[in-house]
Design an enzyme around this catalytic site. Structure first.
Site: not given
Ligand code: EPU
Length: 449
Positions: A53-54, A124, A148, A338
């Site tokens: 998915k990601n 997201r 989420d 995750d």
């Molecule tokens: N964060 C910030 N500022 C930002 C970006 C992120 O504070 O500008 C914080 C977030 O709030 C969070 C942490 O940094 O606390 C991680 O964020 P990141 O940007 O790495 O994650 P994401 O891109 O929002 C993706 C996956 C998530 C997975 C995370 C970490 C997708 C769509 N989502 O999220 O997957 O947990 O990376 O590996 O790719 C899931 O699949 O269930 C899921 C939540």
């Protein structure tokens, strides 16, 4: 790339979407289906692990960069793909399923750089259209992303990185508005290797003037998949798989549409490993990429799982009883956040006491209350969970609060005496391609109602 064949779960096409996706996307939370699991085991057989998915959602968003027909294979039949497809259609890229696990994205170049609230709030990964739209259209109007239910997830790093590349931002009425006549290269250092920010800056940099360097970039296998996809289209990216990415901007006309197979889903693979771990037995996870899960496999080995990696999959055999370990989540190559609900579920029936520390999402412990309903002995304090293993869980009605928490409820149900009825199934459908069918096929007592 190994294709995790979904051929065993072939779904008839209905209105251009595989039926399971159309169904999952259409689910109204009030008419939510239930998954019923009974204590199961031992499991035995092969599970084909679908695409991630990601990764696929990001590949789909990146198709905005390139006119013509992009073809993606190894696409999981999940609701989020369907929602991203709707978002792309609103922007001007048409998505058509061309097989059970293949889709085509047709980009005519006539794009509307607006991502409306109704679609963005459901997923997201919609934030991933920001970089491609900004660099292609010079402006974007995007509703603030949802996703989420585990705490605030800001986009300050996306914004600050794009500002360093020359974009200006305005936040109004729940929308982010970004503008940039032409982005330029910049040397950007992240405080934290954000997955989404790395992806957005990388895609924005594809057409930027000059070289963009992203330091402390995320290194997840899904990021590498996106890099490889962009490079095959004609983008210039160096440092792939490392913490420093260098993207040299190219002219728009030099990109061409490609055919690309989505990387296999390490989180879904881990879910089937966890299922086998608690239910017992032996599974062959076809398509699983052991090299993308090294740290996890190592720690699962510490818990007593017998794991064998081969070219094209991972075999697992469960011990009589799991051993407890301590685990902390970290950005890749660390243990992914995750995986954590799965690990806590495994620890809840392991021998001993395990401490789990969450370093990414402070609020991501909500499912613990549901595990407690099943008799798990887990207490949380701040970023930590202390899990005292019990012999067996006991089935009860529980709710999935997000995708991974939902998968953990399924795994917990396998480890519980009696019946576990899971609601909130639309969360599971967002990220799992026929988890019920896949587990039932290897002997689990699981049904969808
Ligand atoms: N964060 C910030 N500022 C930002 C970006 C992120 O504070 O500008 C914080 C977030 O709030 C969070 C942490 O940094 O606390 C991680 O964020 P990141 O940007 O790495 O994650 P994401 O891109 O929002 C993706 C996956 C998530 C997975 C995370 C970490 C997708 C769509 N989502 O999220 O997957 O947990 O990376 O590996 O790719 C899931 O699949 O269930 C899921 C939540």
């Amino acid at each position: 790339m190994v294709r995790g064949s979904s051929a065993d779960n072939v779904v008839p096409l209905r209105g251009g979407l595989p039926a399971s996706v159309a169904h999952a996307a259409a689910v109204d939370p009030l008419g939510d289906p239930r998954i019923v699991v009974r204590g199961s085991g031992p499991l035995s057989g092969r599970v084909h692990v679908p695409g991630a998915k990601n990764s696929v959602l990001k590949l789909m968003a990146a198709s905005i960069l390139c006119d013509g027909a992009t073809r993606l294979g190894n696409v999981p039949a999940i609701a989020d793909v369907s929602i991203m497809g709707e978002l792309l259609e609103a922007i001007g890229v048409t998505m058509t399923w061309s097989g059970a696990d293949a889709l085509q994205l047709d980009n005519t170049g006539r794009l509307t750089p607006v991502a409306p609230y109704e679609l963005v709030e459901r997923i997201r990964a919609s934030i991933n259209v920001l970089g491609p739209l900004l660099t292609r259209c010079g402006e974007v109007r995007l509703s603030m992303p949802g996703g989420d239910d585990f705490g605030a997830r800001p986009i300050d790093m996306h914004v600050s990185g794009l500002e360093q590349m020359g974009a200006t931002f305005r936040f109004e009425h729940g929308y982010v508005e970004a503008r940039a006549d032409r982005l330029h290269g910049a040397d950007i250092s992240f405080e934290f290797p954000s997955v989404g920010a790395t992806e957005n800056l990388m895609t924005a940099a594809v057409f930027a003037d000059g070289v963009t360097t992203i330091r402390n970039a995320a290194r997840e296998p899904e990021i590498i998949d996106l890099c490889e996809f962009l490079v095959s289209m004609g983008a210039r990216i160096e440092g792939i798989g490392t913490g420093t990415l260098q993207i040299t901007g190219v002219e728009r006309w030099s990109l061409r549409p490609v055919e690309h197979d989505t990387v296999t889903d390490r989180i879904q693979a881990a879910t089937y490993l966890a299922s086998c771990a608690v239910a017992g037995g032996e599974l062959d996870l076809v398509g699983a990429r052991g090299e993308h899960m090294q740290m996890l496999l190592h720690r699962f080995g510490d818990m007593g799982l017998d794991l064998e990696q081969y070219d094209g999959g991972v075999r697992v055999a469960a011990p009589d009883r799991l051993r407890s370990i301590d685990v902390a989540t970290l950005p890749y190559p660390g243990i992914a956040t995750d995986y954590k609900p799965l690990i806590i579920t495994m620890l809840s029936v392991a021998d001993g006491v395990g401490i789990v520390t969450e370093n990414l999402y402070p609020g991501r412990f909500r499912y613990v209350e549901e595990l407690q309903r099943l008799g798990a002995d887990v207490s949380t304090s701040g970023h930590h969970a202390v899990v005292r293993g019990v012999e067996r869980l006991s089935g009860a009605p529980v709710r999935a609060h997000d995708i991974r928490a939902g998968a953990a409820m399924v795994v917990a149900g396998l480890a519980a005496r009696g019946e576990t009825m899971i609601s909130g199934v639309h969360h599971i459908d967002r990220g799992y391609d026929d988890i019920v069918g896949r587990l039932a096929a290897v002997g689990a007592h699981i049904e969808r109602h």
